[in-house]
Structure formats: C-alpha cells, structure tokens
Design a protein around this motif. Structure first.
Motif, PDB file in Angstrom:
ATOM      1  N   THR A 192       0.820  -1.213   0.000  1.00 18.05           N
ATOM      2  CA  THR A 192       0.000   0.000   0.000  1.00 18.05           C
ATOM      3  C   THR A 192       0.851   1.259   0.000  1.00 18.05           C
ATOM      4  OG1 THR A 192      -0.115  -0.056   2.430  1.00 18.05           O
ATOM      5  CG2 THR A 192      -1.882  -1.166   1.216  1.00 18.05           C
ATOM      6  N   GLY A 193       2.142   1.135  -0.326  1.00 16.46           N
ATOM      7  CA  GLY A 193       3.039   2.275  -0.259  1.00 16.46           C
ATOM      8  C   GLY A 193       2.952   3.188  -1.461  1.00 16.46           C
ATOM      9  N   ARG A 194       3.584   4.356  -1.330  1.00 14.10           N
ATOM     10  CA  ARG A 194       3.591   5.360  -2.396  1.00 14.10           C
ATOM     11  C   ARG A 194       4.225   4.840  -3.672  1.00 14.10           C
ATOM     12  NH1 ARG A 194       7.696   8.039  -4.199  1.00 14.10           N
ATOM     13  NH2 ARG A 194       8.985   7.345  -2.448  1.00 14.10           N
ATOM     14  N   GLU A 195       5.246   3.989  -3.544  1.00 11.89           N
ATOM     15  CA  GLU A 195       5.986   3.526  -4.710  1.00 11.89           C
ATOM     16  C   GLU A 195       5.246   2.472  -5.516  1.00 11.89           C
ATOM     17  OE1 GLU A 195       9.928   2.158  -3.806  1.00 11.89           O
ATOM     18  OE2 GLU A 195      10.124   3.548  -2.125  1.00 11.89           O
ATOM     19  N   LYS A 196       4.313   1.795  -4.934  1.00  8.16           N
ATOM     20  CA  LYS A 196       3.725   0.602  -5.538  1.00  8.16           C
ATOM     21  C   LYS A 196       3.080   0.904  -6.891  1.00  8.16           C
ATOM     22  CE  LYS A 196       2.792  -3.821  -5.163  1.00  8.16           C
ATOM     23  NZ  LYS A 196       3.852  -4.836  -5.056  1.00  8.16           N
ATOM     24  N   THR A 197       3.497   0.172  -7.912  1.00  6.50           N
ATOM     25  CA  THR A 197       2.919   0.317  -9.247  1.00  6.50           C
ATOM     26  C   THR A 197       2.040  -0.870  -9.627  1.00  6.50           C
ATOM     27  OG1 THR A 197       4.756  -0.797 -10.361  1.00  6.50           O
ATOM     28  CG2 THR A 197       4.968   1.587  -9.977  1.00  6.50           C
ATOM     29  N   ARG A 259       5.167   6.876 -15.133  1.00  3.34           N
ATOM     30  CA  ARG A 259       5.964   7.189 -13.952  1.00  3.34           C
ATOM     31  C   ARG A 259       7.032   8.237 -14.246  1.00  3.34           C
ATOM     32  NH1 ARG A 259       8.995   2.371 -10.512  1.00  3.34           N
ATOM     33  NH2 ARG A 259       9.341   3.532  -8.574  1.00  3.34           N
TER      34      ARG A 259
END
Length: 268
Positions: A192-197, A259
């Motif tokens: 659930t992190g900011r980086e997750k794509t 991105r």
C-alpha cells in the motif's frame, strides 16, 4: 543494447529474471546466442588454472543443466553491458540464491577477479516463511568495476543508517548514522506504499538510490536493460542523473511512461 555506442554509461544495473522455474504474471521474452557464434569482438578468456571460459561454462552445465540455458539468455546482455560501461563505470548484477554463485564464477572468468568489487546482500523480512528450512529472505547483488584503478565510488553521497548499538558510539556519531556495509536491510515495496505500481518483481527505490548515489557521478547516465516498473529511472531522475531504460513488456513500458514522462525508454 548493441545499437548503443561504447562506454556510454557510468553505471549499468541488471535485474534479470531470476530463473525460479515459476511462471510470473508478466511474460519474459528470452533470446539466446548460438554457442558456435561468439559475439563480435569477443575473445576466449583464460583463468582458473588454465581452463578457458568455454570449458568452465561446460563444467557448470554438467553440474546443473538449468543454468546453461539461463546463462545463454543472460550472457550476451552482460557482455554488452560491459562494453557500454565507461572506464570509471560499475556494473551491478542483481540475482537471487538460485544463480548468484554460478554468475560470480563466470563473471570472474570473463571480466577478471580483480574487477570484482563487492557482493551485496539485500535482506528483507516480509511474506510467507517456510518451516522446512531457513526461509530465504535476501537477494544478492554482484558488483564489478570496468577499471579497478579508476572506478567512481562516492561513499559520502549515500544515505546513512542508524547504529545498531548507538550507545557504543559518541552522540555525534549516533546522530549522523553509519555508512552502509555490504549487507543492506531494506523492506520490499509495501503493498500500500507510495511507490507501488502493481508490477511484479518491482524493486524499492531505496535500494536503487543507494546504488546510483554511490556509483554514478552527478549528471551521469545509468542503463537498465531489464527496467520493469522503471525504478532505476525514477531514482535517477530524482537525483540529477540520466537513465536509459529497456524492456520488452508493453505493461512495463506503459508503467514507465506514466511514472517518468521525460525518461528515455527503449521498447526492445
């Protein structure tokens, strides 16, 4: 990669498929080089008590027949990466326990043991853990330099870590933190992190940032031939470096373009 000019990059980071024997959600298109057709300009390297490179590779094939097919996929890309490195450049090859030991022996034979700089262990603690053996929770990153006398390494540029026993150092040192060693404790990309794509096998920005900060001059360029979700490019773009990203998967290309709108992305 063969269309790029020699010595174009100060850093090459390769994060190839890990040869797990499992089917990933994304398809990986592999290509091999015929055994009797060496790459243009390639030579037979000598090493390990006079045995040549082809003999060494043959010995490993006898030991584990899965490896030779995998190396047939990986070898031409590693050799091209070496050609593309600048004289002060560094190559990082990111693997797991299945192939890292084979790769280390073969890269020593091809590039020379004096070009080996580090074996980095990236350790993480997340996901299911088997009770039938020690759970495998690390990747191996092999680091080779093009010229052992000229390679770029800036230890002051990398992020620092908390001391595990801060009471054993001065308050000033504890506040500053310590330089990382060759064992990196870093979480995988949180679900659930900011980086997750949503891209399988995505690597965390913290791991790539440390690599780029240490081994690439400001304003330099990094090549990632297995770019996936584009973490290498996202990190480089954020700290003043250029990146060339290569991938064959349309899903990866779409994620990278969203991105990093300004990055150079080559669809192979």
């Amino acid at each position: 990669m063969r269309g790029l000019p020699d010595a174009s990059f100060g850093l090459v980071y390769l994060d190839p498929p890990f040869n797990t024997g499992r089917v990933r959600e994304r398809a990986v298109e592999s290509a091999s080089t015929p055994r009797d057709a060496p790459l243009p300009g390639s030579v037979t390297r000598r090493g390990f008590h006079g045995r040549d490179y082809e003999r060494l590779r043959g010995d490993l094939r006898v030991y584990d027949d899965r490896f030779d097919d995998y190396w047939g996929f990986l070898e031409p890309r590693v050799l091209e990466a070496w050609r593309l490195l600048a004289d002060d450049g560094t190559l990082y090859l990111h693997l797991d326990y299945r192939e890292a030991h084979y790769a280390k022996v073969l890269l020593d034979a091809v590039f020379g043991r004096d070009h080996f700089l580090n074996e980095i262990i990236w350790s993480y603690d997340y996901g299911a853990k088997t009770r039938k053996r020690w759970p495998t929770k690390h990747d191996t990153i092999l680091v080779y330099v093009k010229d052992p006398a000229r390679y770029w390494f800036d230890s002051e540029a990398v992020d620092r870590e908390p001391y595990m026993a801060p009471g054993l150092v001065t308050p000033e040192k504890a506040a500053r933190g310590k330089l990382p060693t060759d064992v990196w404790w870093h979480t995988i990309v949180p679900t659930t992190g900011r980086e997750k794509t949503g891209y399988p096998t995505q690597k965390p920005e913290g791991v790539l940032r440390r690599i780029v900060q240490a081994s690439l001059r400001p304003g330099g360029a990094v090549l990632d031939p297995f770019a996936g979700s584009g973490t290498t490019g996202a990190v480089a773009q954020g700290i003043g470096r250029d990146a060339v990203l290569i991938d064959a998967n349309p899903e990866a290309i779409a994620i990278m373009r969203e991105r990093m709108p300004l990055a150079t992305i080559i669809e192979s």
